[in-house]
Design a protein around this motif. Structure first.
Motif, short mmCIF file in Angstrom:
data_model
loop_
_atom_site.label_atom_id
_atom_site.label_comp_id
_atom_site.label_asym_id
_atom_site.label_seq_id
_atom_site.Cartn_x
_atom_site.Cartn_y
_atom_site.Cartn_z
N GLY A 1 0.83 6.63 -6.85
CA GLY A 1 -0.37 7.43 -7.13
C GLY A 1 -0.11 8.92 -6.99
O GLY A 1 -0.55 9.72 -7.82
N SER A 2 0.61 9.31 -5.94
CA SER A 2 0.88 10.74 -5.75
C SER A 2 1.84 11.26 -6.82
O SER A 2 1.68 12.39 -7.30
CB SER A 2 1.43 11.01 -4.35
N THR B 1 0.82 -1.22 0.00
CA THR B 1 0.00 0.00 0.00
C THR B 1 0.85 1.27 0.00
O THR B 1 0.49 2.26 -0.63
CB THR B 1 -0.94 0.01 1.22
N LYS B 2 1.99 1.25 0.70
CA LYS B 2 2.84 2.46 0.73
C LYS B 2 3.38 2.78 -0.65
O LYS B 2 3.39 3.94 -1.09
CB LYS B 2 4.01 2.27 1.71
N GLY C 1 -0.21 11.59 -9.97
CA GLY C 1 -1.08 12.76 -9.84
C GLY C 1 -0.32 14.06 -10.04
O GLY C 1 -0.81 14.99 -10.69
N GLY C 2 0.87 14.15 -9.47
CA GLY C 2 1.70 15.34 -9.65
C GLY C 2 2.11 15.54 -11.10
O GLY C 2 2.14 16.66 -11.61
N ALA C 3 2.40 14.44 -11.78
CA ALA C 3 2.78 14.53 -13.20
C ALA C 3 1.61 15.01 -14.05
O ALA C 3 1.78 15.86 -14.93
CB ALA C 3 3.26 13.18 -13.69
N VAL C 4 0.42 14.50 -13.78
CA VAL C 4 -0.77 14.92 -14.53
C VAL C 4 -1.06 16.40 -14.25
O VAL C 4 -1.38 17.16 -15.17
CB VAL C 4 -1.98 14.03 -14.17
#
Length: 79
Positions: A29-30, A22-23, A33-36
């Motif tokens: 995921g973060s 999960t980590k 998200g930052g790249a998008v």
């Protein structure tokens, strides 16, 4: 031939969580998200720059035309 069912998606999700943890999934995921977010920001800045340069070109062309018109009027007055 059917599509992917909810059960198949859940099995894939469980396998992914077991493989990565999960980590690691949270950090991936973060990062994604930052790249998008950065990509969207770059696109909007590019569009804004393009609009600004188009507006600047129009203003420059209008200014040039008004200067030419004034200089033609000055030449006619002197003649």
């Amino acid at each position: 031939m059917g599509g992917i069912s909810i059960w198949q998606l859940l099995i894939v999700l469980v396998i992914v969580v077991l493989l990565f943890g999960t980590k690691r999934l949270k950090s991936i995921g973060s990062d994604l998200g930052g790249a998008v977010k950065g990509f969207k920001k770059a696109i909007t800045e590019e569009e804004a720059d393009a609009e600004f340069s188009d507006d600047k070109r129009v203003e420059t062309k209008q200014n040039k035309q008004s200067v030419e018109a004034e200089s033609k009027a000055d030449v006619k007055e002197k003649s």
